[in-house]
Enzyme design. Structure first.
Site, PDB file in Angstrom:
ATOM      1  N   HIS A 173      14.942  -6.050  -0.933  1.00 38.38           N
ATOM      2  CA  HIS A 173      15.159  -4.564  -0.826  1.00 38.38           C
ATOM      3  C   HIS A 173      15.641  -4.330   0.654  1.00 38.38           C
ATOM      4  CE1 HIS A 173      11.227  -3.693  -3.551  1.00 38.38           C
ATOM      5  NE2 HIS A 173      12.436  -3.418  -3.932  1.00 38.38           N
TER       6      HIS A 173
ATOM      7  N   ASN B  94      26.199  -1.381  -8.817  1.00 37.10           N
ATOM      8  CA  ASN B  94      24.905  -2.011  -8.722  1.00 37.10           C
ATOM      9  C   ASN B  94      24.868  -2.352 -10.373  1.00 37.10           C
ATOM     10  OD1 ASN B  94      22.581  -2.913  -8.753  1.00 37.10           O
ATOM     11  ND2 ASN B  94      21.822  -0.955  -7.506  1.00 37.10           N
TER      12      ASN B  94
ATOM     13  N   GLU C  86      20.155   3.614  -1.051  1.00 36.24           N
ATOM     14  CA  GLU C  86      20.890   2.589  -1.009  1.00 36.24           C
ATOM     15  C   GLU C  86      22.484   2.554  -1.093  1.00 36.24           C
ATOM     16  OE1 GLU C  86      17.417   1.426  -3.723  1.00 36.24           O
ATOM     17  OE2 GLU C  86      17.983  -0.646  -2.628  1.00 36.24           O
TER      18      GLU C  86
ATOM     19  N   ARG D 215       4.587  -6.051 -11.459  1.00 42.13           N
ATOM     20  CA  ARG D 215       4.581  -7.509 -10.984  1.00 42.13           C
ATOM     21  C   ARG D 215       3.049  -7.515 -10.213  1.00 42.13           C
ATOM     22  NH1 ARG D 215       9.935  -7.227  -7.777  1.00 42.13           N
ATOM     23  NH2 ARG D 215      10.755  -5.502  -9.328  1.00 42.13           N
TER      24      ARG D 215
ATOM     25  N   ARG E 104      26.105  -4.230  -5.047  1.00 42.77           N
ATOM     26  CA  ARG E 104      24.931  -4.780  -4.548  1.00 42.77           C
ATOM     27  C   ARG E 104      24.719  -6.165  -5.238  1.00 42.77           C
ATOM     28  NH1 ARG E 104      19.161  -2.681  -6.354  1.00 42.77           N
ATOM     29  NH2 ARG E 104      17.851  -3.843  -4.780  1.00 42.77           N
TER      30      ARG E 104
END
Ligand code: ADP
Length: 394
Positions: A174, A7, A378, A235, A85
């Site tokens: 996600h 990743n 993940e 964010r 990923r």
């Protein structure tokens, strides 16, 4: 099957060696500050953690350390594939795929949609290919799971030409985590995923909710970019689309400056003026800091509204799933969110909710619609998807 999961971020490389069937992970690690002379890689072996400096600060150098670690474990020849990923696959990929030159070109074509992430993913793919020239490389997209959204969920009410020429639509992110926890929740509830309506809430530094029907995403809160939707660590989530124009006129800010602030100086950090870290905010709120309290309240308020919206999209709700650093660890956020969702029929079990903090997850309600905590994984999802592609895919 042993799979190497990679990743890559703009200055980082996270890796893990996994058995895709059992989840066993004898080796994992994180290279940080790549591209600088302060780069180093932290390697987690089974019972030990070491940090190795990377004087050249490059991806190939980090892969060199990884190869040496695999040799030390005697597992280098047992690795069957590398799973990457990849953040953005646009509307071209609804499953993971074997990486071919054509796939690389499509990932490149999606760079305008993910200008920070996709170039890093491509650099990781290139370096992994150089390090493991004989292994199949597989791309697992963060957007793919949400490709099952219908147009009513993914289109914006903007000029159609923006959609057809520039791909302005909602993609969602996600996806790897939402898909993993939806499957895991079905297993824990002892239910067949094909008959389940779930809302999954991934609450980490980035936050999103998804409506998952029969194992497929039918709506999610993030959109064209990972800025839309919930309040996040730094964010903003949803704001009035008129905000940039207003601030440009009134505060003389540039468009890139406003966008950067919406990504990096907003959310929990912007509201509290303290930190983007939920654990620290909860502590500050307990000690009476009003800004911290308001930040947590707004986070929960907006989350509850989004969950109710997703429940409406599903028609009926079989369970709500919390995951991500906040979802897995903050009993306070979970309790406050469920308290706002009485309409949906949740009945919090306080003891189970407090217990779920210790890492096992589980159901946190007693009676009514179940809410549960599922620890996301993940890396395992990427390893499984990679094994699926290597075995021939659909
Ligand atoms: P990322 O999205 O970067 O992978 P994580 O999923 O690790 O991040 O989530 C990070 C968030 O989880 C931070 O806001 C952190 O404060 C929060 N978190 C971790 N542990 C706790 C805890 N015990 N209580 C409240 N929040 C927590």
């Amino acid at each position: 099957m042993w799979t190497l999961v990679v990743n890559c971020g703009s200055s980082s490389l996270k890796f893990a060696l996994l058995n895709s069937a059992t989840g066993e992970t004898p080796l994992s690690g994180l290279a940080e500050r790549l591209g600088s002379d302060l780069a180093s890689v932290r390697v987690d072996r089974e019972n030990e953690r070491v940090t190795v400096p990377l004087p050249r600060g490059s991806y190939p150098e980090a892969f060199g350390v990884l190869l040496a670690e695999l040799d030390a474990l005697g597992l280098r020849r047992d690795v069957r594939a590398v799973g990457h990923r990849v953040v953005h696959g646009g509307d071209r990929f609804n499953t993971p795929v074997l990486i071919t030159p054509e796939v690389v070109e499509v990932i490149r074509a999606c760079i305008p949609l993910a200008p920070l992430h996709n170039p890093a993913n491509l650099a990781g793919i290139e370096a992994a290919r150089a390090a493991f020239p004989d292994l199949p490389q597989v791309a697992v997209f963060d957007t793919a799971f949400h490709q099952s959204m219908p147009p009513v969920a993914y289109r914006y009410a903007v000029p159609t030409d923006w959609y057809t020429h520039y791909g302005v639509r909602r993609y969602g992110f996600h996806g790897i985590s939402h898909e993993y926890v939806a499957g895991e929740a079905a297993r824990r509830l002892g239910r067949d995923p094909s008959g389940l309506n779930l809302v999954t809430a991934h609450l980490g530094n980035g936050c999103s909710v998804a409506a998952v029907q029969g194992g497929r995403s039918i709506d999610t809160s993030m959109g064209l970019t990972p800025l839309e939707g919930l309040v996040m660590g730094t964010r903003s989530g949803d704001v009035d689309p008129g905000l940039p124009d207003y601030l440009a006129r009134e505060a003389g800010l540039s468009l890139p400056g406003i966008t950067a602030a919406l990504y990096r100086e907003s959310g929990l950090l912007g509201l509290s003026g303290l930190t983007n870290d939920m654990r620290e905010l909860e502590e500050a709120a307990r000690q009476g800091n009003e800004n911290a309290r308001l930040a947590v309240d707004i986070f929960v308020y907006r989350l509850a509204k989004a969950i109710a919206g997703m429940a409406t999209v599903l028609g009926t709700l079989d369970a709500l799933v919390f995951t991500g650093g906040i979802g897995e660890n903050s009993a306070t956020v979970r309790a406050a969110t469920l308290a706002r969702l009485g309409l949906l029929g949740f009945r919090l079990d306080e003891a189970a909710n407090a217990q779920a903090v210790r890492g096992q997850g589980g159901v946190i309600t007693s009676g009514g619609v179940p809410a549960l905590v599922v620890n996301t994984n993940e890396e395992l999802m990427i390893a499984r998807e990679t094994a699926w592609v290597v075995a021939g895919g659909a």
